[in-house]
Write a protein that holds these residues in place. Sequence first.
Motif, PDB file in Angstrom:
ATOM      1  N   ALA A 188      13.301  57.344  -7.899  1.00  0.00           N
ATOM      2  CA  ALA A 188      13.715  55.964  -8.161  1.00  0.00           C
ATOM      3  C   ALA A 188      13.738  55.153  -6.873  1.00  0.00           C
ATOM      4  O   ALA A 188      13.326  53.982  -6.851  1.00  0.00           O
ATOM      5  N   GLU A 189      14.224  55.757  -5.774  1.00  0.00           N
ATOM      6  CA  GLU A 189      14.230  55.055  -4.492  1.00  0.00           C
ATOM      7  C   GLU A 189      12.796  54.813  -4.019  1.00  0.00           C
ATOM      8  O   GLU A 189      12.469  53.731  -3.516  1.00  0.00           O
ATOM      9  N   LYS A 190      11.943  55.807  -4.207  1.00  0.00           N
ATOM     10  CA  LYS A 190      10.547  55.656  -3.814  1.00  0.00           C
ATOM     11  C   LYS A 190       9.879  54.515  -4.581  1.00  0.00           C
ATOM     12  O   LYS A 190       9.029  53.796  -4.055  1.00  0.00           O
ATOM     13  N   ALA A 191      10.307  54.328  -5.856  1.00  0.00           N
ATOM     14  CA  ALA A 191       9.727  53.260  -6.674  1.00  0.00           C
ATOM     15  C   ALA A 191      10.221  51.881  -6.256  1.00  0.00           C
ATOM     16  O   ALA A 191       9.620  50.867  -6.632  1.00  0.00           O
ATOM     17  N   GLY A 192      11.337  51.837  -5.504  1.00  0.00           N
ATOM     18  CA  GLY A 192      11.862  50.552  -5.047  1.00  0.00           C
ATOM     19  C   GLY A 192      13.024  50.007  -5.840  1.00  0.00           C
ATOM     20  O   GLY A 192      13.397  48.843  -5.673  1.00  0.00           O
ATOM     21  N   GLU A 223       3.180  64.401 -16.304  1.00  0.00           N
ATOM     22  CA  GLU A 223       2.985  64.014 -14.916  1.00  0.00           C
ATOM     23  C   GLU A 223       2.290  62.664 -14.890  1.00  0.00           C
ATOM     24  O   GLU A 223       1.468  62.367 -15.750  1.00  0.00           O
ATOM     25  N   GLY A 224       2.655  61.809 -13.958  1.00  0.00           N
ATOM     26  CA  GLY A 224       2.029  60.494 -13.875  1.00  0.00           C
ATOM     27  C   GLY A 224       2.994  59.457 -13.338  1.00  0.00           C
ATOM     28  O   GLY A 224       3.658  59.687 -12.313  1.00  0.00           O
ATOM     29  N   ALA A 225       3.126  58.338 -14.037  1.00  0.00           N
ATOM     30  CA  ALA A 225       4.013  57.266 -13.582  1.00  0.00           C
ATOM     31  C   ALA A 225       4.331  56.339 -14.743  1.00  0.00           C
ATOM     32  O   ALA A 225       3.599  56.279 -15.739  1.00  0.00           O
ATOM     33  N   LEU A 226       5.450  55.623 -14.614  1.00  0.00           N
ATOM     34  CA  LEU A 226       5.858  54.612 -15.580  1.00  0.00           C
ATOM     35  C   LEU A 226       6.015  53.285 -14.860  1.00  0.00           C
ATOM     36  O   LEU A 226       6.533  53.230 -13.741  1.00  0.00           O
ATOM     37  N   THR A 227       5.602  52.214 -15.514  1.00  0.00           N
ATOM     38  CA  THR A 227       5.793  50.874 -14.974  1.00  0.00           C
ATOM     39  C   THR A 227       7.067  50.278 -15.539  1.00  0.00           C
ATOM     40  O   THR A 227       7.328  50.364 -16.745  1.00  0.00           O
ATOM     41  N   ALA A 228       7.895  49.691 -14.679  1.00  0.00           N
ATOM     42  CA  ALA A 228       9.139  49.070 -15.106  1.00  0.00           C
ATOM     43  C   ALA A 228       9.171  47.611 -14.662  1.00  0.00           C
ATOM     44  O   ALA A 228       8.809  47.288 -13.525  1.00  0.00           O
ATOM     45  N   ARG A 229       9.591  46.743 -15.572  1.00  0.00           N
ATOM     46  CA  ARG A 229       9.795  45.330 -15.230  1.00  0.00           C
ATOM     47  C   ARG A 229      11.296  45.111 -15.078  1.00  0.00           C
ATOM     48  O   ARG A 229      12.062  45.393 -16.014  1.00  0.00           O
ATOM     49  N   VAL A 230      11.724  44.659 -13.904  1.00  0.00           N
ATOM     50  CA  VAL A 230      13.149  44.521 -13.620  1.00  0.00           C
ATOM     51  C   VAL A 230      13.470  43.094 -13.198  1.00  0.00           C
ATOM     52  O   VAL A 230      12.607  42.358 -12.720  1.00  0.00           O
ATOM     53  N   LEU A 231      14.736  42.750 -13.389  1.00  0.00           N
ATOM     54  CA  LEU A 231      15.248  41.452 -12.941  1.00  0.00           C
ATOM     55  C   LEU A 231      16.155  41.702 -11.749  1.00  0.00           C
ATOM     56  O   LEU A 231      17.122  42.454 -11.836  1.00  0.00           O
ATOM     57  N   ARG A 232      15.835  41.088 -10.618  1.00  0.00           N
ATOM     58  CA  ARG A 232      16.613  41.262  -9.393  1.00  0.00           C
ATOM     59  C   ARG A 232      16.940  39.882  -8.812  1.00  0.00           C
ATOM     60  O   ARG A 232      16.052  39.153  -8.400  1.00  0.00           O
ATOM     61  N   ARG A 233      18.222  39.540  -8.855  1.00  0.00           N
ATOM     62  CA  ARG A 233      18.688  38.252  -8.329  1.00  0.00           C
ATOM     63  C   ARG A 233      17.826  37.095  -8.856  1.00  0.00           C
ATOM     64  O   ARG A 233      17.257  36.304  -8.096  1.00  0.00           O
ATOM     65  N   ASP A 234      17.703  37.038 -10.200  1.00  0.00           N
ATOM     66  CA  ASP A 234      16.985  35.959 -10.904  1.00  0.00           C
ATOM     67  C   ASP A 234      15.478  35.984 -10.696  1.00  0.00           C
ATOM     68  O   ASP A 234      14.781  35.039 -11.062  1.00  0.00           O
ATOM     69  N   GLU A 235      14.968  37.055 -10.111  1.00  0.00           N
ATOM     70  CA  GLU A 235      13.519  37.166  -9.916  1.00  0.00           C
ATOM     71  C   GLU A 235      13.009  38.418 -10.620  1.00  0.00           C
ATOM     72  O   GLU A 235      13.553  39.512 -10.446  1.00  0.00           O
ATOM     73  N   GLU A 236      11.953  38.260 -11.429  1.00  0.00           N
ATOM     74  CA  GLU A 236      11.353  39.404 -12.095  1.00  0.00           C
ATOM     75  C   GLU A 236      10.311  40.055 -11.206  1.00  0.00           C
ATOM     76  O   GLU A 236       9.577  39.372 -10.492  1.00  0.00           O
ATOM     77  N   MET A 237      10.271  41.395 -11.245  1.00  0.00           N
ATOM     78  CA  MET A 237       9.282  42.127 -10.461  1.00  0.00           C
ATOM     79  C   MET A 237       8.893  43.397 -11.198  1.00  0.00           C
ATOM     80  O   MET A 237       9.609  43.854 -12.097  1.00  0.00           O
ATOM     81  N   THR A 238       7.771  43.961 -10.804  1.00  0.00           N
ATOM     82  CA  THR A 238       7.261  45.180 -11.438  1.00  0.00           C
ATOM     83  C   THR A 238       7.328  46.337 -10.447  1.00  0.00           C
ATOM     84  O   THR A 238       6.898  46.211  -9.300  1.00  0.00           O
ATOM     85  N   LEU A 239       7.887  47.470 -10.898  1.00  0.00           N
ATOM     86  CA  LEU A 239       8.006  48.669 -10.079  1.00  0.00           C
ATOM     87  C   LEU A 239       7.282  49.817 -10.772  1.00  0.00           C
ATOM     88  O   LEU A 239       7.170  49.855 -11.998  1.00  0.00           O
ATOM     89  N   THR A 240       6.815  50.755  -9.982  1.00  0.00           N
ATOM     90  CA  THR A 240       6.126  51.930 -10.524  1.00  0.00           C
ATOM     91  C   THR A 240       6.950  53.175 -10.223  1.00  0.00           C
ATOM     92  O   THR A 240       7.168  53.524  -9.058  1.00  0.00           O
ATOM     93  N   LEU A 241       7.408  53.837 -11.283  1.00  0.00           N
ATOM     94  CA  LEU A 241       8.267  55.014 -11.154  1.00  0.00           C
ATOM     95  C   LEU A 241       7.416  56.276 -11.278  1.00  0.00           C
ATOM     96  O   LEU A 241       6.881  56.569 -12.349  1.00  0.00           O
ATOM     97  N   PRO A 242       7.271  57.065 -10.197  1.00  0.00           N
ATOM     98  CA  PRO A 242       6.432  58.269 -10.260  1.00  0.00           C
ATOM     99  C   PRO A 242       7.092  59.389 -11.046  1.00  0.00           C
ATOM    100  O   PRO A 242       8.319  59.551 -11.022  1.00  0.00           O
ATOM    101  N   LEU A 243       6.267  60.151 -11.764  1.00  0.00           N
ATOM    102  CA  LEU A 243       6.734  61.312 -12.519  1.00  0.00           C
ATOM    103  C   LEU A 243       6.030  62.549 -11.976  1.00  0.00           C
ATOM    104  O   LEU A 243       4.902  62.854 -12.372  1.00  0.00           O
ATOM    105  N   PRO A 244       6.662  63.270 -11.060  1.00  0.00           N
ATOM    106  CA  PRO A 244       6.007  64.444 -10.467  1.00  0.00           C
ATOM    107  C   PRO A 244       5.964  65.604 -11.457  1.00  0.00           C
ATOM    108  O   PRO A 244       6.690  65.629 -12.451  1.00  0.00           O
TER     109      PRO A 244
END
Length: 368
Positions: A188-192, A223-244
């Motif tokens: 999760a930290e690696k994904a940001g 194995e792979g990754a998941l894309t997450a759309r998050v809201l951070r301080r009123d700004e939307e951003m996309t993060l990629t969560l790795p699945l080892p």
Amino acid sequence: VVRRDDEELGKLLDRFVCVRLVQCFGLDLTLFQLDFGQTWNMMFFNADRTIYGRCGTRSAMRGVEDVTIEGFKETLKRVLALHEAYPGNRRILKGKKGPPPRWKTPEDYPLFRGTFRRAEETGDQKELAQNCVWCHWVRPGRLLARWQEELPLHERDLWDFPMPRVLGLHLEPERASTVQEVEEDSKAEKAGFEVGDTILEIGGQPVVSIADVQWVLHRAPVEGALTARVLRRDEEMTLTLPLPEGWRRRWDFTWRASAGHIQQKILGLTIRPVVPQVRTRLDLEEGEMAYRVRALMREGTRFSCRAARDAGVRQGDLVVGIDGWMRHVRKGQIFAYLLLAKRPGDTITLTVLRNGAKKDLVLKLPKG
């Protein structure tokens, strides 16, 4: 089921048609695909059977801290928002429903087949109770059905509905999908991810609760990754969560009641790890397997067999090895070995410590 003295909660619930199911007999498993290991579960539907989301989370035997009234209220608000946007959002809701199962209802499982009568066939209250299919029977019924018919089992079948914390992501029970903690050096930290982020979507699905995140993880690839759309301080951003590889195996499922049913049906016993004080007293080496046999099962119930009893296992024996495997592991790894590597009718060797001496006992796994 929930408090009605909360005015806000009452007004929210009044906007839903609430139906309570108290048992799983006849339950349509093509529609009700959820974590049956919970004390309390909720699903939200449109009248056309479109699924809006799930609610109900527990990560331990008690786990009462995983569900709160405040979090439930936020879930209700998010579901209502999805409903108001429907059917314009129909496409992103498709992933809320999984593929059709092999068995449509729990009583179709081989373990249960022919052992229940429909409610309309009997008017006796005691018999009605005996024909109840308990929620926590569904998971072991499905797993044992696949195992007994020698159908392939996968990691998802055992390590099902994992909490996001297996990837270092802890969510606030009061906020449905707000990040409470990000573990250091985690995926999760690696994904940001950051504390305070609100997960709006993950894996392309809108999130209404922690259970929704668990559903996405349950259906996620090995194995792979998941894309997450998050809201951070009123700004939307996309993060990629790795699945080892092997990421699911961090999730311990052995607290579930179903885990007890599985060991009773396959081995005919129940075991628990030995506490450190007893390990010291028995002069066991660090890392050596040590599980105490709590009880032996008899035939006659849905989740029991005589395998351990017939092999000569005794209550109180200390299991210190399985098929020559002497290193201590979590019970989940033992279950994985039995269900993934063994077949009905196979044998395993239990090494037990009894009265200070080790003894190898050959146990035959049951068929049917």
